[in-house]
Scaffold this active site. Structure first.
Site, short mmCIF file in Angstrom:
data_model
loop_
_atom_site.label_atom_id
_atom_site.label_comp_id
_atom_site.label_asym_id
_atom_site.label_seq_id
_atom_site.Cartn_x
_atom_site.Cartn_y
_atom_site.Cartn_z
N HIS A 66 0.81 -1.22 0.00
CA HIS A 66 0.00 0.00 0.00
C HIS A 66 0.85 1.27 0.00
O HIS A 66 1.84 1.36 0.69
CB HIS A 66 -0.90 -0.02 1.25
CG HIS A 66 -1.78 1.17 1.38
ND1 HIS A 66 -1.78 1.99 2.49
CD2 HIS A 66 -2.71 1.69 0.54
CE1 HIS A 66 -2.67 2.95 2.33
NE2 HIS A 66 -3.25 2.80 1.15
N HIS A 116 0.27 10.71 -1.80
CA HIS A 116 -0.99 10.50 -1.09
C HIS A 116 -1.41 11.74 -0.33
O HIS A 116 -2.51 12.25 -0.51
CB HIS A 116 -0.87 9.29 -0.14
CG HIS A 116 -2.19 8.87 0.43
ND1 HIS A 116 -2.87 9.60 1.38
CD2 HIS A 116 -2.97 7.78 0.18
CE1 HIS A 116 -4.00 8.99 1.68
NE2 HIS A 116 -4.08 7.88 0.97
#
Length: 275
Positions: free
Chosen positions: A5, A41
């Site tokens: 991730h 992100h």
């Protein structure tokens, strides 16, 4: 598939593959002109992770190409699947088409090397908003217009907003994606919060039914041993995690060793697995 991730700097590709990942997820942000700009992100992100790692998209795609090109000194044969978590929140339903077209051109240039011996990984376009289905349409158009429609064999599709499965199917169909045409269905939430497996089980039932639209189901983002076991018991195809080694350990437990194995490049991620 063990899906590492938030892999947003090139050095993290090795870091996650070394821990056991055979797949990675990378966040893609867009500028005001709908051009993919950074692998980034930002905050908030998962607990116990640093949210600010980034590269320019071109730099990341160059590193990813090397990691997935046989013969390159940076090649990692285990890495067979890449999920691009497309942060389309700043796009509108009208600019999503343009964003998809530009991203298709960028992947063709930087990842597939213009269609000449580029990276070999399978790629999932993961879109958070059903209204942005035109991103897929634009992406497909870009490859067709460039004379590289054959590369669509390497592309799969996911809507990641935990929407109603029927609405998700409709959005895919609007994008020109037929039922079970390279469709992964995600379900999940940040690792800071627990989430039940009800929708995962619905997605698995859809996958295993005679008239579903889903090829594969993955669950995100977990690293607690009990959560991993629960997800495997629900028969998911992939688990997205910050700690790939935990998934490896669970797969080696007696209950799972005979039922699951790590996917390799020879396992087609667009084919529904039948027990």
């Amino acid at each position: 598939w063990i899906m590492g991730h938030m892999v947003n700097e090139v050095y993290q590709i090795d870091e996650f593959v070394d821990l056991g990942a055979n797949s990675i997820e990378t966040d893609i942000t867009f500028d005001d002109d709908a051009m993919a700009e950074y692998s980034y992100h930002g905050v908030p992100c998962d607990c116990k992770r640093w949210c600010h790692k980034w590269e320019y998209v071109n730099t990341f795609l160059d590193g990813l190409r090397r990691a997935t090109t046989p013969g390159d000194s940076k090649y990692r044969k285990e890495l067979s699947l890449v999920v691009f978590d497309l942060k389309t929140g700043d796009l509108s339903s009208s600019t999503a088409y343009k964003g998809g077209k530009l991203f298709g051109q960028k992947l063709l240039d930087r990842y597939w090397n213009g269609g000449n011996n580029g990276g070999r990984a399978y790629i999932i376009l993961s879109i958070p908003d059903l209204d942005h289905y035109a991103f897929i349409t634009g992406f497909k158009e870009a490859l067709k217009n460039a004379g590289h429609e054959e590369l669509l064999a390497k592309i799969g599709y996911d809507f990641s907003g935990n929407d109603d499965l029927g609405s998700t199917r409709t959005a895919l169909n609007k994008a020109g994606i037929k039922d079970r045409e390279h469709v992964w269905q995600s379900d999940g939430i940040t690792n800071c919060i627990g989430r039940g497996l009800g929708r995962v089980r619905d997605a698995v039932r859809n996958r295993d039914s005679s008239n579903g639209y889903i090829n594969k189901v993955y669950y995100w983002t977990i690293e607690k041993y009990v959560s991993v076991r629960d997800a495997l018991d629900a028969e998911v195809d992939g688990i997205m995690t910050n700690e790939p080694d935990v998934i490896v350990n669970v797969l080696n437990e007696g209950n799972y060793r005979g039922r699951f194995r790590l996917a390799t490049y020879d396992d087609n991620p667009w084919e529904t697995f039948k027990r």
